[in-house]
Design an enzyme around this catalytic site. Structure first.
Site, PDB file in Angstrom:
ATOM      1  N   ASP A 125       8.845   7.339  26.063  1.00  0.00           N
ATOM      2  CA  ASP A 125       9.076   8.220  24.915  1.00  0.00           C
ATOM      3  C   ASP A 125       9.993   9.393  25.229  1.00  0.00           C
ATOM      4  OD1 ASP A 125       7.366   9.558  26.595  1.00  0.00           O
ATOM      5  OD2 ASP A 125       5.822   9.968  25.096  1.00  0.00           O
ATOM      6  N   MET A 136      11.539  14.204  23.341  1.00  0.00           N
ATOM      7  CA  MET A 136      10.355  13.360  23.331  1.00  0.00           C
ATOM      8  C   MET A 136      10.155  12.810  21.927  1.00  0.00           C
ATOM      9  SD  MET A 136       6.352  14.223  24.239  1.00  0.00           S
ATOM     10  CE  MET A 136       6.619  14.291  26.006  1.00  0.00           C
ATOM     11  N   ASP A 174       9.107   7.431  31.545  1.00  0.00           N
ATOM     12  CA  ASP A 174       8.250   7.262  30.372  1.00  0.00           C
ATOM     13  C   ASP A 174       9.062   6.718  29.206  1.00  0.00           C
ATOM     14  OD1 ASP A 174       6.075   8.143  31.749  1.00  0.00           O
ATOM     15  OD2 ASP A 174       5.875  10.055  30.696  1.00  0.00           O
ATOM     16  N   GLU A 204      -1.891  11.842  37.257  1.00  0.00           N
ATOM     17  CA  GLU A 204      -1.172  11.051  38.272  1.00  0.00           C
ATOM     18  C   GLU A 204       0.124  11.713  38.725  1.00  0.00           C
ATOM     19  OE1 GLU A 204       0.672   9.783  34.423  1.00  0.00           O
ATOM     20  OE2 GLU A 204      -1.367  10.209  35.113  1.00  0.00           O
ATOM     21  N   ASP A 205       0.779  12.451  37.844  1.00  0.00           N
ATOM     22  CA  ASP A 205       2.016  13.135  38.237  1.00  0.00           C
ATOM     23  C   ASP A 205       1.748  14.297  39.186  1.00  0.00           C
ATOM     24  OD1 ASP A 205       3.643  11.488  36.664  1.00  0.00           O
ATOM     25  OD2 ASP A 205       3.233  12.676  34.881  1.00  0.00           O
ATOM     26  N   ARG A 231      -1.804  10.074  20.121  1.00  0.00           N
ATOM     27  CA  ARG A 231      -2.424   9.560  21.342  1.00  0.00           C
ATOM     28  C   ARG A 231      -2.793   8.085  21.160  1.00  0.00           C
ATOM     29  NH1 ARG A 231      -1.730  11.571  25.615  1.00  0.00           N
ATOM     30  NH2 ARG A 231      -2.494  13.613  25.012  1.00  0.00           N
ATOM     31  N   HIS A 233       4.626  11.086  18.754  1.00  0.00           N
ATOM     32  CA  HIS A 233       3.659   9.995  18.579  1.00  0.00           C
ATOM     33  C   HIS A 233       2.261  10.570  18.719  1.00  0.00           C
ATOM     34  CE1 HIS A 233       2.708   9.852  22.943  1.00  0.00           C
ATOM     35  NE2 HIS A 233       3.979  10.191  23.086  1.00  0.00           N
ATOM     36  N   TRP A 282      -4.928   9.201  30.326  1.00  0.00           N
ATOM     37  CA  TRP A 282      -3.813  10.148  30.354  1.00  0.00           C
ATOM     38  C   TRP A 282      -4.077  11.318  31.308  1.00  0.00           C
ATOM     39  CZ3 TRP A 282      -3.257  15.324  29.410  1.00  0.00           C
ATOM     40  CH2 TRP A 282      -1.938  15.796  29.265  1.00  0.00           C
TER      41      TRP A 282
END
Length: 351
Positions: free
Chosen positions: A202, A292, A200, A265-266, A297, A295, A262
């Site tokens: 971030d 992280m 990712d 999937e993981d 969404r 931020h 979001w």
């Protein structure tokens, strides 16, 4: 008088015979040494002699086909030496930097050794060839911060690596998992990578003892993170940054292509690992720590309300939904100094 003459003649004959014997002896010893002296003739020229001899004008004979010098052999062995798993350059916890005015040019100046998104250590051969895959859209500031901190981190680990940014074109709903499938497929068209890091944009690693190498089982690199006060999320968490070999990815058929927006999937990938009779391994939490970058969404990456329904059906669809069903339009591939930018159109959700 006659006796004296006889003795004189005899003496002359003896002298003549002695002279002939001496001559024969000299000739014999000369021939012997001329024949035997070949044993002491050097087979190859010395380095100095070869230095002054032009290789273009010299005939290739046994005499001048000199083997490599010792120094050249040692250098060759040095080039082939395998890098240690734990590099001597590791520093442990390195303070992360997030300068507000950072530019891509600043990062390029800091990392001049990379070419076309690729880096190789000069002193040894990396344990594995590693492709870092980063799904991306509208996160320029995050990408700069990640590159600024991650690239020196990887080089201290003596890795042969490339950075692939998989950029989803347009403003339709984001699909992180499908972008990672695309990154995997496109990266293999360029090089035979051994290890793939799904990363990712971030998340920034804090400790360079957290090695970006694949293991005998799929590896989860984010054990704790500042966003959760460095507490574990949940046992099955397999997101953020993961490492898998080509064989492991083939076993699970990559990611599902059906997670738009979001989330989910993981967890889907974690179930695939179990269905492929593998287990997830993790480094020690003391080193597998991440920051992280905060931020809000993203527009187009809202929570996927269908994720729970999709997760119920993983065992039914995982062999047909993944790498073998990934479709996309490749718009461009750009090799920048620090990364390879792959821009694709993946369309929009089917329903």
């Amino acid at each position: 008088m006659r006796i004296t003459g006889i003795f004189g003649n005899l003496l002359c004959q003896i002298r003549l015979l002695l002279f002939i014997a001496v001559c024969v002896t000299i000739v014999g010893w000369t021939n012997f040494y001329m024949k035997d002296s070949t044993r002491y003739t050097p087979k190859y020229r010395t380095p100095v002699e070869n230095f002054w001899k032009s290789p273009l004008s010299e005939k290739k004979t046994e005499e001048n086909s000199q083997p490599p010098l010792v120094e050249q052999t040692s250098q060759k062995e040095e080039d082939l030496k395998i890098c240690p798993i734990l590099s001597p350059n590791l520093q442990g916890v390195v303070p992360l930097m997030f300068p507000p005015n950072l530019t891509l040019a600043d990062v390029e100046k800091k990392i001049p050794m990379m070419r076309n998104g690729h880096y190789q250590p000069e002193t040894c051969r990396s344990q594995q060839r590693v492709a870092i895959l980063i799904p991306y859209r509208n996160r320029e500031r995050h990408l700069l911060y990640l590159l600024d901190n991650l690239l020196p981190f990887l080089q201290r680990q003596l890795l042969d690596y490339a950075i692939y940014i998989i950029h989803q074109a347009g403003n339709d709903t984001f699909n992180r998992a499908q972008l990672l499938n695309i990154g995997y497929l496109e990266a293999l068209k360029e090089e035979n990578w051994d290890c793939f890091i799904f990363h990712d944009v971030d998340l920034v690693p804090e400790n360079d003892y957290n090695t970006y190498l694949c293991d005998s089982e799929p590896k989860h690199l984010v054990v704790v993170c500042n966003a959760t006060n460095y507490n574990s999320v949940y046992k099955e968490y397999f997101g953020g940054v993961t490492a898998m070999t080509r064989k492991q990815i083939a076993k699970v058929n990559g990611y599902s292509n059906n997670y738009w927006g979001w989330g989910g999937e993981d967890d889907d990938l974690y179930y695939r690992v179990q269905l492929g009779n593998m287990t997830v391994v993790r480094p020690a939490r003391e080193v597998a720590r991440y920051t992280m970058i905060s931020h809000t969404r993203d527009v187009g990456n809202e929570k996927n309300e269908k994720r729970w329904e999709l997760l119920k059906n993983v065992s039914k669809v995982w062999k047909t939904d993944g790498l073998n069903s990934c479709t996309y339009e490749l718009l461009s591939i750009e090799h920048n100094p620090l990364y390879i930018n792959i821009t694709v159109d993946i369309g929009k959700p089917h329903n």
